[in-house]
Design a protein around this motif. Structure first.
Motif, mmCIF file in Angstrom:
data_model
loop_
_atom_site.group_PDB
_atom_site.id
_atom_site.type_symbol
_atom_site.label_atom_id
_atom_site.label_comp_id
_atom_site.label_asym_id
_atom_site.label_seq_id
_atom_site.Cartn_x
_atom_site.Cartn_y
_atom_site.Cartn_z
ATOM 1 N N GLN A 41 0.837 -1.205 0.000
ATOM 2 C CA GLN A 41 0.000 0.000 0.000
ATOM 3 C C GLN A 41 0.871 1.254 0.000
ATOM 4 O OE1 GLN A 41 -1.978 -0.807 3.843
ATOM 5 N NE2 GLN A 41 -1.240 1.205 4.471
ATOM 6 N N THR A 42 0.243 2.379 -0.293
ATOM 7 C CA THR A 42 0.941 3.656 -0.328
ATOM 8 C C THR A 42 1.687 3.901 0.982
ATOM 9 O OG1 THR A 42 -0.675 4.572 -1.829
ATOM 10 C CG2 THR A 42 0.571 6.160 -0.532
ATOM 11 N N GLY A 43 2.953 4.269 0.849
ATOM 12 C CA GLY A 43 3.760 4.594 2.030
ATOM 13 C C GLY A 43 4.322 3.380 2.747
ATOM 14 N N SER A 44 4.206 2.204 2.144
ATOM 15 C CA SER A 44 4.681 1.004 2.849
ATOM 16 C C SER A 44 6.187 0.773 2.665
ATOM 17 C CB SER A 44 3.883 -0.229 2.401
ATOM 18 O OG SER A 44 3.998 -0.401 1.011
ATOM 19 N N GLY A 45 6.825 1.527 1.752
ATOM 20 C CA GLY A 45 8.287 1.425 1.629
ATOM 21 C C GLY A 45 8.795 0.801 0.339
ATOM 22 N N LYS A 46 7.977 0.762 -0.690
ATOM 23 C CA LYS A 46 8.412 0.147 -1.968
ATOM 24 C C LYS A 46 9.585 0.921 -2.576
ATOM 25 C CE LYS A 46 4.293 0.691 -3.685
ATOM 26 N NZ LYS A 46 3.555 1.218 -2.508
ATOM 27 N N THR A 47 9.430 2.246 -2.660
ATOM 28 C CA THR A 47 10.488 3.068 -3.263
ATOM 29 C C THR A 47 11.751 3.009 -2.416
ATOM 30 O OG1 THR A 47 8.760 4.535 -4.068
ATOM 31 C CG2 THR A 47 11.014 5.386 -4.151
ATOM 32 N N TYR A 48 11.577 3.087 -1.113
ATOM 33 C CA TYR A 48 12.719 3.021 -0.190
ATOM 34 C C TYR A 48 13.476 1.710 -0.407
ATOM 35 C CZ TYR A 48 15.262 3.558 4.223
ATOM 36 O OH TYR A 48 16.246 3.688 5.181
HETATM 37 N N1 LIG Z 1 12.990 0.625 5.813
HETATM 38 C C1 LIG Z 1 12.718 1.930 6.047
HETATM 39 N N2 LIG Z 1 13.423 2.613 6.974
HETATM 40 C C2 LIG Z 1 13.181 3.928 7.206
HETATM 41 N N3 LIG Z 1 12.237 4.652 6.565
HETATM 42 C C3 LIG Z 1 11.503 4.015 5.644
HETATM 43 C C4 LIG Z 1 11.696 2.629 5.333
HETATM 44 N N4 LIG Z 1 10.821 2.263 4.366
HETATM 45 C C5 LIG Z 1 10.122 3.374 4.093
HETATM 46 N N5 LIG Z 1 10.516 4.419 4.845
HETATM 47 C C6 LIG Z 1 9.982 5.787 4.797
HETATM 48 O O1 LIG Z 1 8.562 5.708 4.712
HETATM 49 C C7 LIG Z 1 8.061 6.670 3.786
HETATM 50 C C8 LIG Z 1 7.261 5.964 2.679
HETATM 51 O O2 LIG Z 1 8.132 5.095 1.971
HETATM 52 P P1 LIG Z 1 8.089 4.938 0.378
HETATM 53 O O3 LIG Z 1 7.988 6.272 -0.299
HETATM 54 O O4 LIG Z 1 9.228 4.070 0.002
HETATM 55 O O5 LIG Z 1 6.711 4.159 0.187
HETATM 56 P P2 LIG Z 1 6.022 3.647 -1.160
HETATM 57 O O6 LIG Z 1 5.479 2.290 -0.855
HETATM 58 O O7 LIG Z 1 6.976 3.746 -2.307
HETATM 59 O O8 LIG Z 1 4.842 4.697 -1.317
HETATM 60 P P3 LIG Z 1 3.947 5.048 -2.630
HETATM 61 O O9 LIG Z 1 3.165 3.815 -2.961
HETATM 62 O O10 LIG Z 1 3.084 6.161 -2.121
HETATM 63 O O11 LIG Z 1 4.893 5.475 -3.713
HETATM 64 C C9 LIG Z 1 9.267 7.432 3.247
HETATM 65 O O12 LIG Z 1 9.401 8.630 3.991
HETATM 66 C C10 LIG Z 1 10.427 6.496 3.520
HETATM 67 O O13 LIG Z 1 11.653 7.205 3.684
#
Ligand SMILES: Nc1ncnc2c1ncn2[C@@H]1O[C@H](COP(=O)(O)OP(=O)(O)OP(=O)(O)O)[C@@H](O)[C@H]1O
Length: 106
Positions: A41-48
């Protein structure tokens, strides 16, 4: 009911996560098809997880580490094999596929 092969703790580093997928990179160069897919889901950390929060080496996500290994291994094998590497980057959002490397406005 979902089954997981591995669950990482909140203390897992980028290197820890990559070490679990690392053997797959060698498999690609051995001729196997591999797909590493970030889903959540959004914000779950995929991009990270896939790209990383910065370009600092310790922060590198799976993509950078995988490409690094791909080129390292192919360099080591340069006298035996010649590899051709291509990259595509697409986003699937709301059931729409978008080419992230294209200049065209969709
Ligand atoms: N393993 C981690 N350790 C520290 N911070 C994290 C970690 N994973 C994610 N975050 C933080 O959580 C936030 C959301 O992460 P991210 O942007 O990777 O989510 P996403 O799944 O790609 O979201 P979206 O679907 O909205 O693109 C960011 O601020 C990111 O830095």
């Amino acid at each position: 009911m979902f089954k997981f092969n591995k669950v990482f703790s909140s203390f897992a580093s980028q290197a820890d996560v990559f070490s679990d997928t690392q053997p797959l990179i060698r498999s690609v160069l051995d001729g196997f098809n591999v797909c590493i897919f970030a889903y959540g889901q959004t914000g779950s950390g995929k991009t990270y997880t896939m790209s990383g929060p910065s370009t600092s080496k310790k922060d590198w996500g799976v993509n950078y580490r995988a490409l690094n290994d791909l080129f390292d291994i192919s360099l080591n094998r340069r006298n035996i094999f010649s590899y051709e590497v291509g990259v595509q980057m697409v986003e699937i959002y709301n059931e729409q596929v978008r080419d992230l490397l294209s200049n065209k406005i969709a």
